[in-house]
Design a protein around this motif. Structure first.
Motif, short mmCIF file in Angstrom:
data_model
loop_
_atom_site.label_atom_id
_atom_site.label_comp_id
_atom_site.label_asym_id
_atom_site.label_seq_id
_atom_site.Cartn_x
_atom_site.Cartn_y
_atom_site.Cartn_z
N TYR A 47 -29.02 -7.03 107.52
CA TYR A 47 -28.81 -8.28 108.25
C TYR A 47 -28.02 -8.04 109.53
O TYR A 47 -28.38 -8.54 110.61
CB TYR A 47 -28.09 -9.30 107.37
CG TYR A 47 -29.01 -10.21 106.60
CD1 TYR A 47 -29.60 -11.32 107.20
CD2 TYR A 47 -29.31 -9.97 105.27
CE1 TYR A 47 -30.45 -12.15 106.50
CE2 TYR A 47 -30.17 -10.79 104.54
CZ TYR A 47 -30.73 -11.88 105.16
OH TYR A 47 -31.59 -12.70 104.48
N ALA A 48 -26.92 -7.28 109.42
CA ALA A 48 -26.08 -7.05 110.60
C ALA A 48 -26.81 -6.23 111.65
O ALA A 48 -26.76 -6.54 112.84
CB ALA A 48 -24.79 -6.35 110.17
N THR B 200 -30.46 -9.40 119.37
CA THR B 200 -29.68 -10.15 120.35
C THR B 200 -29.03 -9.31 121.44
O THR B 200 -28.74 -9.85 122.52
CB THR B 200 -28.58 -10.96 119.64
OG1 THR B 200 -27.73 -10.06 118.91
CG2 THR B 200 -29.17 -11.97 118.69
N LEU B 201 -28.76 -8.04 121.19
CA LEU B 201 -28.04 -7.24 122.18
C LEU B 201 -28.99 -6.52 123.12
O LEU B 201 -30.08 -6.09 122.71
CB LEU B 201 -27.15 -6.21 121.48
CG LEU B 201 -26.02 -6.75 120.61
CD1 LEU B 201 -25.26 -5.59 119.97
CD2 LEU B 201 -25.08 -7.63 121.41
N PRO B 202 -28.61 -6.35 124.38
CA PRO B 202 -29.38 -5.46 125.26
C PRO B 202 -29.37 -4.05 124.68
O PRO B 202 -28.32 -3.58 124.22
CB PRO B 202 -28.61 -5.54 126.59
CG PRO B 202 -27.84 -6.82 126.52
CD PRO B 202 -27.49 -7.01 125.08
N ALA B 203 -30.52 -3.38 124.69
CA ALA B 203 -30.64 -2.07 124.03
C ALA B 203 -30.21 -2.20 122.57
O ALA B 203 -29.52 -1.32 122.03
CB ALA B 203 -29.83 -1.01 124.75
N GLY B 204 -30.60 -3.30 121.95
CA GLY B 204 -30.16 -3.60 120.59
C GLY B 204 -30.55 -2.56 119.56
O GLY B 204 -29.82 -2.34 118.59
N MET C 144 -37.52 -19.57 115.35
CA MET C 144 -36.25 -20.15 114.97
C MET C 144 -35.76 -19.57 113.65
O MET C 144 -34.55 -19.40 113.44
CB MET C 144 -36.37 -21.68 114.86
CG MET C 144 -36.50 -22.39 116.19
SD MET C 144 -35.05 -22.18 117.27
CE MET C 144 -33.82 -23.10 116.37
N VAL C 145 -36.69 -19.24 112.76
CA VAL C 145 -36.31 -18.67 111.47
C VAL C 145 -36.10 -17.17 111.57
O VAL C 145 -35.05 -16.64 111.17
CB VAL C 145 -37.39 -18.98 110.40
CG1 VAL C 145 -37.10 -18.23 109.10
CG2 VAL C 145 -37.45 -20.48 110.14
N SER C 146 -37.11 -16.45 112.10
CA SER C 146 -37.07 -14.99 112.10
C SER C 146 -36.16 -14.40 113.17
O SER C 146 -35.76 -13.23 113.07
CB SER C 146 -38.48 -14.42 112.27
OG SER C 146 -39.02 -14.78 113.53
N VAL D 36 -31.95 -15.60 111.52
CA VAL D 36 -31.60 -14.25 111.05
C VAL D 36 -30.45 -13.67 111.88
O VAL D 36 -29.53 -13.04 111.34
CB VAL D 36 -32.83 -13.32 111.10
CG1 VAL D 36 -32.42 -11.87 110.87
CG2 VAL D 36 -33.85 -13.75 110.05
N ALA D 37 -30.48 -13.90 113.19
CA ALA D 37 -29.40 -13.41 114.04
C ALA D 37 -28.07 -14.08 113.70
O ALA D 37 -27.02 -13.41 113.62
CB ALA D 37 -29.75 -13.63 115.51
#
Length: 368
Positions: A108-109, A116-120, A328-330, A334-335
């Protein structure tokens, strides 16, 4: 020009040590979290602003079937749980014991970071690597586990895409399909063989090192001890046929549940795309999403999904509404859950992560 007896100002202050560099980076730990939360907020605000302007899609969303939305959320939870089981099975094969809940929290993390992060993907991979190292995995085993998870996930995605193409009636070249399957199979078998027979690589490694050291003028034994250490770590991996089948089975559950999540999102807004078209839409979106242009594939993944669902039989308005629900879900949900899990379960270990990074920079291997 420096005065006599004075030390030039550039030489007065010693260069920062590795520990000081780590502390400097530690002061800005919050920056990546702020960026992630900002991106999530942007998604929510964007959806809120665009929602009333979706015309027919707005009508579909106002008549949404919340039971299918609940099924959509449940399917996404099953999908992530399946991927956590793949990771757990591979680690267990290498002698690293970690419960399902631990693996699931890492999934999950790390997924939240990737979305969400650049170069995630870089942050996500590094985070997973550090957590498995804390559980007792050696550096080679931790890297091997990440590689195997990627290969298995790619193989199951390719299988879903081929199934959708054949069911849709698309002419798939038997040669192309056969070559793709053989390449994935050879890569998996090769990684499995290396893990089960590290001794077979010892002679090859010594031969390569001897040629390299001779070319560079190094000592003949340079790198030999490190190569032996790598082989010793690989020797701890015992990925049998049962483990392989179970890992692939969990990966299939991971993919099928994600497809179901997309399908339930379609049903929630009244769309009924064909099964084959649903598989193609899902495969195309995942393939496009692997291109790291924007966090979560924002924009181009949505375009690929809307286009594919429209071809699969949904109207343009239904496809747009379905993609909105699915994302919205995935993506958003999740984020959010992933960052909450990170802040609750892993935020307290940030100092340990910084110390481990410093040890890596010094060439040490903590916990080995």
């Amino acid at each position: 020009m420096a005065l006599p007896g004075k030390t030039p100002w550039r030489l007065r202050r010693p260069p920062p040590s590795v520990a000081e560099s780590g502390r400097v980076r530690g002061r800005f730990w919050w920056l990546k979290y702020v960026l992630g939360l900002a991106l999530i907020t942007l998604l929510v605000v964007e959806g809120t602003l665009l929602w009333p302007k979706l015309n027919e899609s707005w009508q579909a969303l106002t008549e949404i079937h919340w039971g299918w939305v609940a099924a959509c959320i449940a399917a996404q939870a099953v999908s992530l749980s399946g991927y956590a089981s793949v990771q757990q099975r591979l680690l267990n094969a290498a002698g690293v014991v970690a419960g399902h809940l631990k693996n699931l929290s890492v999934i999950y993390a790390s997924t939240a970071m990737a979305l969400t992060l650049p170069a995630g993907q870089v942050f996500s991979t590094a985070f997973t690597y550090k957590q498995t190292r804390k559980w007792g995995a050696t550096p080679i085993v931790a890297s091997w586990q990440l590689a195997m998870c990627g290969v298995i996930a790619a193989a199951t995605l390719a299988l879903l895409g081929a199934t959708g193409a054949l069911a849709f009636g698309t002419k798939v070249s038997p040669v192309t399909l056969t070559i793709s399957i053989i390449c994935v199979a050879l890569l998996f078998v090769g990684l499995r063989y290396i893990a089960q027979n590290p001794g077979s690589l010892e002679r090859l490694g010594h031969w390569v090192l001897a040629r390299y050291n001779s070319f560079r003028g190094n000592h003949p034994d340079r790198g030999v001890s490190r190569w032996s250490e790598i082989l010793t770590q690989l020797d701890s991996v015992e990925l049998g046929r049962t483990d392989t089948v179970i890992a692939f089975g969990w990966s299939a559950i991971h993919r099928v549940a994600d497809v179901a999540c997309l399908g339930f999102a379609c049903w929630a807004v009244g769309a009924h795309p064909s099964f084959a078209g649903l598989l193609i839409a899902f495969t195309a979106a995942k393939a496009v999403g692997s291109i790291p242009l924007m966090p979560g594939g924002l924009g181009y993944v949505d375009t690929a999904l809307i286009t594919a669902l429209t071809i699969a039989g949904a109207t343009g308005a239904q496809a747009l509404a379905a993609v909105f629900v699915y994302r919205m879900v995935s993506l958003v949900l999740v984020a959010l859950v992933g960052w909450v899990v990170f802040l609750i379960s892993f935020r307290a270990t940030h100092r340990d992560d910084a110390d481990m990074t410093i040890d890596f920079e010094r060439g040490e291997q903590p916990g080995v």
